[in-house]
Design a protein around this motif. Structure first.
Motif, PDB file in Angstrom:
ATOM      1  N   SER A 104      -4.333 -29.494 -10.216  1.00  0.00           N
ATOM      2  CA  SER A 104      -5.204 -28.375  -9.860  1.00  0.00           C
ATOM      3  C   SER A 104      -5.182 -27.335 -10.968  1.00  0.00           C
ATOM      4  O   SER A 104      -4.291 -27.316 -11.810  1.00  0.00           O
ATOM      5  N   ASP A 105      -6.174 -26.450 -10.956  1.00  0.00           N
ATOM      6  CA  ASP A 105      -6.300 -25.350 -11.906  1.00  0.00           C
ATOM      7  C   ASP A 105      -6.194 -24.026 -11.140  1.00  0.00           C
ATOM      8  O   ASP A 105      -6.335 -23.991  -9.919  1.00  0.00           O
ATOM      9  N   PRO A 106      -5.983 -22.909 -11.877  1.00  0.00           N
ATOM     10  CA  PRO A 106      -6.073 -21.614 -11.219  1.00  0.00           C
ATOM     11  C   PRO A 106      -7.492 -21.412 -10.648  1.00  0.00           C
ATOM     12  O   PRO A 106      -8.452 -21.941 -11.209  1.00  0.00           O
ATOM     13  N   PRO A 107      -7.627 -20.716  -9.534  1.00  0.00           N
ATOM     14  CA  PRO A 107      -6.573 -19.969  -8.816  1.00  0.00           C
ATOM     15  C   PRO A 107      -5.768 -20.840  -7.832  1.00  0.00           C
ATOM     16  O   PRO A 107      -4.726 -20.399  -7.348  1.00  0.00           O
ATOM     17  N   LYS A 108      -6.272 -22.042  -7.517  1.00  0.00           N
ATOM     18  CA  LYS A 108      -5.566 -22.877  -6.549  1.00  0.00           C
ATOM     19  C   LYS A 108      -4.167 -23.221  -7.052  1.00  0.00           C
ATOM     20  O   LYS A 108      -3.181 -23.150  -6.304  1.00  0.00           O
ATOM     21  N   HIS A 109      -4.056 -23.610  -8.332  1.00  0.00           N
ATOM     22  CA  HIS A 109      -2.761 -23.959  -8.893  1.00  0.00           C
ATOM     23  C   HIS A 109      -1.801 -22.784  -8.787  1.00  0.00           C
ATOM     24  O   HIS A 109      -0.621 -22.951  -8.455  1.00  0.00           O
ATOM     25  N   THR A 110      -2.300 -21.588  -9.075  1.00  0.00           N
ATOM     26  CA  THR A 110      -1.456 -20.393  -9.024  1.00  0.00           C
ATOM     27  C   THR A 110      -0.889 -20.197  -7.623  1.00  0.00           C
ATOM     28  O   THR A 110       0.309 -19.917  -7.445  1.00  0.00           O
ATOM     29  N   ARG A 111      -1.748 -20.364  -6.610  1.00  0.00           N
ATOM     30  CA  ARG A 111      -1.303 -20.190  -5.226  1.00  0.00           C
ATOM     31  C   ARG A 111      -0.281 -21.248  -4.838  1.00  0.00           C
ATOM     32  O   ARG A 111       0.782 -20.929  -4.283  1.00  0.00           O
ATOM     33  N   LEU A 112      -0.565 -22.524  -5.117  1.00  0.00           N
ATOM     34  CA  LEU A 112       0.349 -23.597  -4.736  1.00  0.00           C
ATOM     35  C   LEU A 112       1.692 -23.458  -5.443  1.00  0.00           C
ATOM     36  O   LEU A 112       2.752 -23.610  -4.829  1.00  0.00           O
ATOM     37  N   ARG A 113       1.655 -23.142  -6.734  1.00  0.00           N
ATOM     38  CA  ARG A 113       2.908 -23.024  -7.487  1.00  0.00           C
ATOM     39  C   ARG A 113       3.725 -21.823  -6.995  1.00  0.00           C
ATOM     40  O   ARG A 113       4.954 -21.888  -6.962  1.00  0.00           O
ATOM     41  N   ARG A 114       3.033 -20.751  -6.651  1.00  0.00           N
ATOM     42  CA  ARG A 114       3.756 -19.569  -6.153  1.00  0.00           C
ATOM     43  C   ARG A 114       4.493 -19.907  -4.861  1.00  0.00           C
ATOM     44  O   ARG A 114       5.664 -19.558  -4.692  1.00  0.00           O
ATOM     45  N   ILE A 115       3.825 -20.598  -3.938  1.00  0.00           N
ATOM     46  CA  ILE A 115       4.466 -20.925  -2.662  1.00  0.00           C
ATOM     47  C   ILE A 115       5.636 -21.878  -2.877  1.00  0.00           C
ATOM     48  O   ILE A 115       6.732 -21.679  -2.327  1.00  0.00           O
ATOM     49  N   VAL A 116       5.431 -22.909  -3.699  1.00  0.00           N
ATOM     50  CA  VAL A 116       6.514 -23.856  -3.956  1.00  0.00           C
ATOM     51  C   VAL A 116       7.651 -23.172  -4.714  1.00  0.00           C
ATOM     52  O   VAL A 116       8.830 -23.353  -4.400  1.00  0.00           O
ATOM     53  N   GLY A 117       7.285 -22.358  -5.700  1.00  0.00           N
ATOM     54  CA  GLY A 117       8.304 -21.671  -6.497  1.00  0.00           C
ATOM     55  C   GLY A 117       9.153 -20.709  -5.687  1.00  0.00           C
ATOM     56  O   GLY A 117      10.339 -20.506  -5.977  1.00  0.00           O
ATOM     57  N   ASN A 118       8.573 -20.132  -4.637  1.00  0.00           N
ATOM     58  CA  ASN A 118       9.327 -19.208  -3.792  1.00  0.00           C
ATOM     59  C   ASN A 118      10.367 -19.932  -2.937  1.00  0.00           C
ATOM     60  O   ASN A 118      11.283 -19.294  -2.399  1.00  0.00           O
ATOM     61  N   THR A 119      10.223 -21.245  -2.796  1.00  0.00           N
ATOM     62  CA  THR A 119      11.196 -22.020  -2.022  1.00  0.00           C
ATOM     63  C   THR A 119      12.085 -22.885  -2.918  1.00  0.00           C
ATOM     64  O   THR A 119      13.267 -23.065  -2.650  1.00  0.00           O
ATOM     65  N   PHE A 120      11.509 -23.398  -4.001  1.00  0.00           N
ATOM     66  CA  PHE A 120      12.246 -24.245  -4.945  1.00  0.00           C
ATOM     67  C   PHE A 120      12.843 -23.329  -6.016  1.00  0.00           C
ATOM     68  O   PHE A 120      12.433 -23.318  -7.163  1.00  0.00           O
ATOM     69  N   THR A 121      13.843 -22.550  -5.626  1.00  0.00           N
ATOM     70  CA  THR A 121      14.369 -21.474  -6.457  1.00  0.00           C
ATOM     71  C   THR A 121      15.569 -21.936  -7.288  1.00  0.00           C
ATOM     72  O   THR A 121      16.220 -22.930  -6.959  1.00  0.00           O
ATOM     73  N   PRO A 122      15.893 -21.204  -8.364  1.00  0.00           N
ATOM     74  CA  PRO A 122      17.122 -21.520  -9.120  1.00  0.00           C
ATOM     75  C   PRO A 122      18.359 -21.505  -8.233  1.00  0.00           C
ATOM     76  O   PRO A 122      19.279 -22.314  -8.420  1.00  0.00           O
ATOM     77  N   LYS A 123      18.408 -20.601  -7.251  1.00  0.00           N
ATOM     78  CA  LYS A 123      19.553 -20.541  -6.343  1.00  0.00           C
ATOM     79  C   LYS A 123      19.664 -21.826  -5.528  1.00  0.00           C
ATOM     80  O   LYS A 123      20.755 -22.365  -5.329  1.00  0.00           O
TER      81      LYS A 123
END
Length: 422
Positions: A104-123
Motif C-alpha cells: 500500500s501507499d500513503p495515506p493508507k500505508h501510513t495508517r496501517l503502519r502507525r497502528i501496527v507500529g503502536n503494538t509492535f514496539t521495541p519494548k
C-alpha cells in the motif's frame, strides 16, 4: 572457498547474456546470481526484463539507484493500482492476503503502519529476548551432535517461526501447518499446477487466520494479534480484512527471510574461519558481523514489486507508466562504488549498518528489523558458542542454493553441518 569466489571465477557476461539470465530465472542464475548482477551494474544498471510471469519489468542493480528507488513515491507499492499486472502474476486469490502495509501507499500505508507500529514496539521485541534464547537452546539440544544435521529444517526455520508465532499468539500445535501453507505461497511458480497449489494454500491460510482472529476476539491474550484486534487510532480500528492480511504479512515476513539469513550467516562463517574468529571476539563484534552478513549475502535478494505511476527516467532509462520495477538488494550490496572490495566478507567493515539496505529504505523500512537482528545475534552467538568446532558436512563449493523460479529469497537449499566433529 565461498560463493563470492564463484563470481570472481565466472566468465564475463555481456549485457544481453546477463539480461537473458535474469529474465529466465534459470537454475544456474538462481544458484549464483552475482556474476549476472555484476554485469548488469556495468552495462545495464536499469535493465528491462522478460520474466516468466510475462509482465514488463525493470531491474535496478546499482546501489545509489536502488536506495533512491526504494523511497521514490513515483514507484507505487499499491498493486491494486496495477491490478492487471497483479492478476497476471499472482492471480485473484492473493488479494485477500495482500491488503496490508507492504502493498500500500500513503495515506493508507501510513495508517496501517502507525497502528501496527503502536503494538509492535521495541519494548515488545525486547521482552522476547529470554524466549528467543530459550527456543534457540531447546532446538540445539534436540540436534544430533556427532553426525551430519541439516540446520535449515532443524534450527534455522523453527527458530524464527516459533518466535513470530509466539509474538502473534499462534498456538504451538497449529504452527507447523501454517508454516507449510506459507512455504507453498513462497515457492510457487507460474504454471497451472503451481497456480492451483498457490490458490489452495492461500485459501487455507485465509480461512485459518479468519478463525484465529475470531478466537482472539472471543479470548484475547497478551500476543500481538490480540493487540492488533484491539488497536485503533483516530481513524478507527483495522477492518477484519486488514487484520487477516496484516497477520499474514507479519507471519510470512517474520520468519522466512530470517531463517534463510541465519543459514547464510552460518555457511559463510564456517567457510571463512578467520572471519568467524573476528565475529565472536565480543558482543559488539558479533553485532557488526551480523550487519555485514546482511550486506554480503542478504536473504531478500530483490524487493517486492513496485510499479511506475508515471513515466520516469532512472539513469537514462525510460520506465514507462504501468511497468513493474524490482530493486536488486543483492546486486546493490555488491556495488564497488558503494562498498570497498564488495565481494569479500569483512565482518570488521565500518559503518555497514548505516549503509546496507537489507531492511529497505524510507516509509517501507522493515518494521521487524529489530526482531530480525535479535534472532540473528542470538542464533549465531549461541550456535558458535556451544559448538566452536562445528564444520560443514560438505565442501563449501558444493553447497546447494535455492533454485526456485521466483527470486524473492537468496538462501541455501540445505545446510549440512556436524556440530561436534570427532
Amino acid at each position: 572457498m565461498t560463493q563470492a569466489f564463484a563470481s570472481e571465477e565466472s566468465e564475463e557476461l555481456s549485457s544481453e547474456e546477463a539480461a537473458a539470465a535474469a529474465s529466465s530465472c534459470s537454475r544456474e542464475f538462481r544458484a549464483n546470481p552475482h556474476p549476472v548482477y555484476a554485469a548488469l551494474r556495468e552495462t545495464a544498471p536499469v535493465c528491462p526484463l522478460s520474466p516468466p510471469h510475462g509482465v514488463q519489468t525493470y531491474l535496478i542493480t546499482r546501489y545509489d539507484d536502488a536506495r533512491a528507488a526504494l523511497a521514490d513515491p513515483r514507484l507505487s507499492k499499491d498493486m491494486y493500482g496495477a491490478i492487471d499486472a497483479y492478476h497476471r502474476i499472482f492471480g485473484d486469490s492473493s488479494i485477500a492476503l495482500d491488503d496490508n502495509m507492504l502493498f500500500s501507499d500513503p495515506p493508507k500505508h501510513t495508517r496501517l503502519r502507525r497502528i501496527v507500529g503502536n503494538t509492535f514496539t521495541p519494548k515488545r521485541v525486547e521482552s522476547l529476548r529470554t524466549r528467543v534464547q530459550k527456543i534457540t537452546d531447546d532446538l540445539l539440544d534436540q540436534c544430533p551432535k556427532s553426525e551430519p544435521v541439516n540446520l535449515l529444517p532443524e534450527f534455522c526455520f523453527p527458530l524464527p517461526l516459533h518466535v513470530i508465532c509466539e509474538l502473534l499468539g499462534v498456538p504451538e500445535n497449529e504452527r507447523e501447518q501454517a508454516q507449510k501453507w506459507s512455504a507453498t505461497v513462497a515457492q510457487t511458480g507460474f504454471g497451472p499446477e503451481a497456480r492451483k497449489a498457490l490458490e489452495t494454500a492461500e485459501g487455507n491460510l485465509r480461512d485459518y487466520l479468519v478463525d484465529l482472529i475470531a478466537r482472539k476476539h472471543q479470548e484475547p491474550d497478551d500476543g500481538l494479534l490480540s493487540a492488533l484486534v484491539a488497536a485503533r487510532d483516530e481513524e478507527g480500528a483495522l477492518t477484519d480484512h486488514e487484520l487477516v492480511s496484516t497477520a499474514w504479512v507479519l507471519l510470512f515476513a517474520g520468519h522466512k527471510s530470517t531463517a534463510y539469513q541465519i543459514g547464510n550467516g552460518v555457511y559463510h562463517l564456517l567457510a571463512q574461519p578467520e572471519q568467524k574468529r573476528l565475529a565472536f571476539k565480543d558482543a559488539s563484534a558479533t553485532a557488526a558481523a551480523v550487519e555485514e552478513i546482511f550486506r554480503f549475502e542478504t536473504s531478500v535478494e530483490n524487493s517486492t514489486f513496485r510499479y511506475a505511476k508515471e513515466d520516469l527516467v532512472i539513469r537514462d532509462t525510460l520506465i514507462p507508466k504501468g511497468a513493474l520495477v524490482q530493486i536488486s538488494i543483492t546486486g546493490a550490496h555488491r556495488d564497488p562504488e558503494a562498498f570497498a572490495d564488495p565481494d569479500r566478507l569483512d565482518v570488521t567493515r565500518p559503518n555497514v549498518q548505516a549503509t546496507h539496505i537489507a531492511f529497505g529504505v524510507g516509509p517501507h523500512y522493515c518494521i521487524g528489523a529489530a526482531l530480525a537482528r535479535l534472532e540473528m545475534q542470538t542464533a549465531l552467538t549461541t550456535l558458535f558458542g556451544r559448538f566452536p568446532d562445528m564444520a560443514l558436512a560438505v565442501a563449501p563449493q558444493e553447497a546447494r542454493w535455492l533454485t526456485v523460479p521466483f527470486p524473492a529469497f537468496r538462501g541455501l537449499a540445505e545446510l549440512p553441518v556436524v556440530l561436534e566433529p570427532s
